[in-house]
Scaffold this motif. Structure first.
Motif, PDB file in Angstrom:
ATOM      1  N   LYS A  62       0.908  -1.201   0.029  1.00 59.26           N
ATOM      2  CA  LYS A  62      -0.117  -0.060  -0.074  1.00 59.26           C
ATOM      3  C   LYS A  62       0.882   1.162  -0.077  1.00 59.26           C
ATOM      4  CE  LYS A  62      -0.514   0.604   5.106  1.00 59.26           C
ATOM      5  NZ  LYS A  62      -1.451   0.677   6.020  1.00 59.26           N
ATOM      6  N   VAL A  63       0.175   2.374  -0.590  1.00 62.72           N
ATOM      7  CA  VAL A  63       1.009   3.636  -0.465  1.00 62.72           C
ATOM      8  C   VAL A  63       0.322   4.459   0.560  1.00 62.72           C
ATOM      9  CG1 VAL A  63      -0.425   4.545  -2.127  1.00 62.72           C
ATOM     10  CG2 VAL A  63       1.924   5.477  -1.835  1.00 62.72           C
ATOM     11  N   GLU A  64       1.077   4.983   1.304  1.00 66.09           N
ATOM     12  CA  GLU A  64       0.446   6.207   2.417  1.00 66.09           C
ATOM     13  C   GLU A  64       0.936   7.523   1.822  1.00 66.09           C
ATOM     14  OE1 GLU A  64       2.308   5.096   6.020  1.00 66.09           O
ATOM     15  OE2 GLU A  64       0.889   3.411   6.484  1.00 66.09           O
ATOM     16  N   ILE A  65      -0.170   8.448   1.614  1.00 65.27           N
ATOM     17  CA  ILE A  65       0.254   9.627   1.126  1.00 65.27           C
ATOM     18  C   ILE A  65       0.033  10.569   2.063  1.00 65.27           C
ATOM     19  CG2 ILE A  65      -0.333  11.095  -0.941  1.00 65.27           C
ATOM     20  CD1 ILE A  65      -1.918   8.572  -1.987  1.00 65.27           C
ATOM     21  N   GLN A  66       1.003  11.578   2.094  1.00 70.86           N
ATOM     22  CA  GLN A  66       0.626  12.917   3.109  1.00 70.86           C
ATOM     23  C   GLN A  66       0.837  14.035   2.488  1.00 70.86           C
ATOM     24  OE1 GLN A  66       3.641  13.212   5.978  1.00 70.86           O
ATOM     25  NE2 GLN A  66       2.395  14.000   7.740  1.00 70.86           N
ATOM     26  N   GLN A  67       0.087  14.995   2.768  1.00 74.02           N
ATOM     27  CA  GLN A  67       0.236  16.451   2.035  1.00 74.02           C
ATOM     28  C   GLN A  67       1.205  17.266   3.233  1.00 74.02           C
ATOM     29  OE1 GLN A  67      -3.324  18.870   1.340  1.00 74.02           O
ATOM     30  NE2 GLN A  67      -2.131  20.336   0.535  1.00 74.02           N
ATOM     31  N   LEU A  68       2.360  17.798   2.659  1.00 75.55           N
ATOM     32  CA  LEU A  68       3.348  18.756   3.261  1.00 75.55           C
ATOM     33  C   LEU A  68       2.892  20.122   2.969  1.00 75.55           C
ATOM     34  CD1 LEU A  68       6.500  16.383   2.824  1.00 75.55           C
ATOM     35  CD2 LEU A  68       4.650  16.556   4.464  1.00 75.55           C
ATOM     36  N   GLY A  69       2.437  20.305   1.756  1.00 70.88           N
ATOM     37  CA  GLY A  69       2.013  21.751   1.617  1.00 70.88           C
ATOM     38  C   GLY A  69       1.338  22.131   0.467  1.00 70.88           C
ATOM     39  N   ASP A  70       1.128  23.112  -0.180  1.00 65.37           N
ATOM     40  CA  ASP A  70       0.496  23.464  -1.663  1.00 65.37           C
ATOM     41  C   ASP A  70       1.552  22.702  -2.674  1.00 65.37           C
ATOM     42  OD1 ASP A  70      -1.182  24.294  -3.447  1.00 65.37           O
ATOM     43  OD2 ASP A  70      -0.120  26.261  -3.714  1.00 65.37           O
ATOM     44  N   GLN A  71       0.730  21.817  -3.398  1.00 67.67           N
ATOM     45  CA  GLN A  71       1.287  20.987  -4.435  1.00 67.67           C
ATOM     46  C   GLN A  71       2.629  20.299  -3.871  1.00 67.67           C
ATOM     47  OE1 GLN A  71       1.892  23.509  -7.964  1.00 67.67           O
ATOM     48  NE2 GLN A  71      -0.190  23.117  -8.565  1.00 67.67           N
ATOM     49  N   HIS A  72       2.668  19.750  -2.730  1.00 64.34           N
ATOM     50  CA  HIS A  72       3.750  19.103  -1.878  1.00 64.34           C
ATOM     51  C   HIS A  72       3.138  18.087  -1.343  1.00 64.34           C
ATOM     52  CE1 HIS A  72       7.736  19.564   0.700  1.00 64.34           C
ATOM     53  NE2 HIS A  72       7.522  18.597  -0.020  1.00 64.34           N
ATOM     54  N   TYR A  73       3.473  16.893  -1.876  1.00 62.70           N
ATOM     55  CA  TYR A  73       3.122  15.510  -1.258  1.00 62.70           C
ATOM     56  C   TYR A  73       4.276  14.710  -1.027  1.00 62.70           C
ATOM     57  CZ  TYR A  73      -1.625  17.073  -1.983  1.00 62.70           C
ATOM     58  OH  TYR A  73      -2.726  17.628  -2.045  1.00 62.70           O
ATOM     59  N   ALA A  74       4.158  13.637  -0.126  1.00 70.21           N
ATOM     60  CA  ALA A  74       5.226  12.552   0.026  1.00 70.21           C
ATOM     61  C   ALA A  74       4.360  11.181   0.081  1.00 70.21           C
ATOM     62  CB  ALA A  74       6.070  12.755   1.396  1.00 70.21           C
ATOM     63  N   ALA A  75       4.908  10.264  -0.366  1.00 71.20           N
ATOM     64  CA  ALA A  75       4.115   9.032  -0.289  1.00 71.20           C
ATOM     65  C   ALA A  75       5.371   7.900  -0.144  1.00 71.20           C
ATOM     66  CB  ALA A  75       3.818   8.713  -1.671  1.00 71.20           C
ATOM     67  N   ARG A  76       4.846   6.934   0.864  1.00 68.03           N
ATOM     68  CA  ARG A  76       5.700   5.850   1.236  1.00 68.03           C
ATOM     69  C   ARG A  76       5.104   4.459   0.900  1.00 68.03           C
ATOM     70  NH1 ARG A  76       6.717   5.906   7.448  1.00 68.03           N
ATOM     71  NH2 ARG A  76       4.548   5.605   7.386  1.00 68.03           N
ATOM     72  N   ILE A  77       5.862   3.702   0.279  1.00 66.64           N
ATOM     73  CA  ILE A  77       5.200   2.382  -0.283  1.00 66.64           C
ATOM     74  C   ILE A  77       5.632   1.426   0.959  1.00 66.64           C
ATOM     75  CG2 ILE A  77       5.535   0.432  -1.862  1.00 66.64           C
ATOM     76  CD1 ILE A  77       6.445   2.573  -4.002  1.00 66.64           C
ATOM     77  N   VAL A  78       4.543   0.947   1.478  1.00 67.17           N
ATOM     78  CA  VAL A  78       4.628  -0.037   2.600  1.00 67.17           C
ATOM     79  C   VAL A  78       4.229  -1.420   2.521  1.00 67.17           C
ATOM     80  CG1 VAL A  78       4.034  -0.174   5.374  1.00 67.17           C
ATOM     81  CG2 VAL A  78       4.454   2.036   4.041  1.00 67.17           C
ATOM     82  N   HIS A  79       4.930  -2.405   3.031  1.00 63.09           N
ATOM     83  CA  HIS A  79       4.408  -3.856   3.071  1.00 63.09           C
ATOM     84  C   HIS A  79       4.954  -4.435   4.187  1.00 63.09           C
ATOM     85  CE1 HIS A  79       3.163  -7.413   0.870  1.00 63.09           C
ATOM     86  NE2 HIS A  79       4.492  -8.103   1.490  1.00 63.09           N
ATOM     87  N   ASP A  80       3.808  -5.045   4.924  1.00 67.50           N
ATOM     88  CA  ASP A  80       3.981  -5.681   6.168  1.00 67.50           C
ATOM     89  C   ASP A  80       4.596  -4.770   7.246  1.00 67.50           C
ATOM     90  OD1 ASP A  80       2.690  -7.929   5.384  1.00 67.50           O
ATOM     91  OD2 ASP A  80       4.720  -9.095   4.750  1.00 67.50           O
ATOM     92  N   GLY A  81       4.443  -3.450   7.178  1.00 64.13           N
ATOM     93  CA  GLY A  81       4.982  -2.630   8.260  1.00 64.13           C
ATOM     94  C   GLY A  81       6.341  -1.980   7.716  1.00 64.13           C
ATOM     95  N   GLN A  82       6.653  -2.469   6.614  1.00 60.80           N
ATOM     96  CA  GLN A  82       8.063  -1.995   6.337  1.00 60.80           C
ATOM     97  C   GLN A  82       7.985  -1.159   5.308  1.00 60.80           C
ATOM     98  OE1 GLN A  82      10.728  -5.398   5.513  1.00 60.80           O
ATOM     99  NE2 GLN A  82      10.921  -5.984   7.529  1.00 60.80           N
TER     100      GLN A  82
END
Length: 231
Positions: free
Chosen positions: A107-127
């Protein structure tokens, strides 16, 4: 002799009168004493009652502190803050996170950091298997032949397979053509060419992958020269 007898008689009478007077005085004193002890002249019984009996308990004072009312036995009521029931927020000052599944089961976890600024983490089994950040432009990553594009609006598009190994010129989905050239070690460039052979955009993968949203066609260029697109 007659003379002496005559003088003794008055003396005897005087002594007897004195004894009698003394007796009368004693009787009068006794009568006065008896009168003082008559009913109604004795000391008031309240004087005796005012003196507490040794060892006896006394009544509570009128100024004694009243007992505490129920519920005031020293316990302090406190509400459980609702905050104590929330998960620990991310270390960054983002506006929130959302997640979505990916084609490979992670799964991917997406977080907005600002205007047109996003970060995404690809996570599997907590890693965390990979990260990608879009700040002012689209971004992408090649995660073991699963290609992920993070767009400026925070949306994520992912697909698997369908890559080409550069350098070279390749037909891509959506009618685009990619001309991939090697610039240096782990450094590739791709010109995205439209139907009229005009370069519509350029991708740069220098030590890290790059991604692009080309009018609804998502393209990933890897730092190793791989390129893939999905419409």
């Amino acid at each position: 002799m007659p003379f002496s007898t005559t003088r003794r008689a008055p003396a005897v009478r005087t002594l007897a009168g004195t004894v009698l007077a003394a007796a009368l005085l004693v009787s009068a004193a006794t009568a006065c004493s008896s009168s003082s002890d008559a009913p109604g002249t004795a000391a008031p019984t309240t004087t005796i009652a005012a003196t507490p009996t040794p060892g006896a308990s006394t009544a509570p004072s009128a100024t004694a502190t009243p007992p505490a009312s129920p519920g005031t036995h020293g316990t302090t009521a406190s509400a459980t803050p609702t905050g104590s029931h929330r998960s620990t927020p991310p270390a960054s000052s983002g506006k929130g996170t959302k997640s979505q599944p990916l084609p490979d089961g992670s799964k991917v976890e997406i977080q907005q950091l600002g205007d047109q600024h996003y970060a995404a983490r690809i996570v599997h089994d907590g890693q965390v298997l990979g990260t990608v950040e879009a700040n002012g432009h689209d971004a992408g990553v090649d995660a073991n032949d699963m290609f992920v594009v993070l767009a400026l609006d925070g949306t994520v598009h992912a697909w698997m397979d369908g890559s080409h190994q550069g350098p070279g010129t390749f037909e891509l989905a959506g009618g685009w053509t990619a001309k991939v050239t090697k610039v240096g070690e782990l450094h590739y460039r791709a010109d995205i060419i439209g139907n009229d052979n005009a370069v519509m955009g350029t991708m740069e993968a220098n030590q890290h992958d790059d991604g692009l949203d080309a009018n609804g066609v998502y393209i990933v260029l890897g730092a190793g020269g791989e390129i893939s697109a999905h419409a």
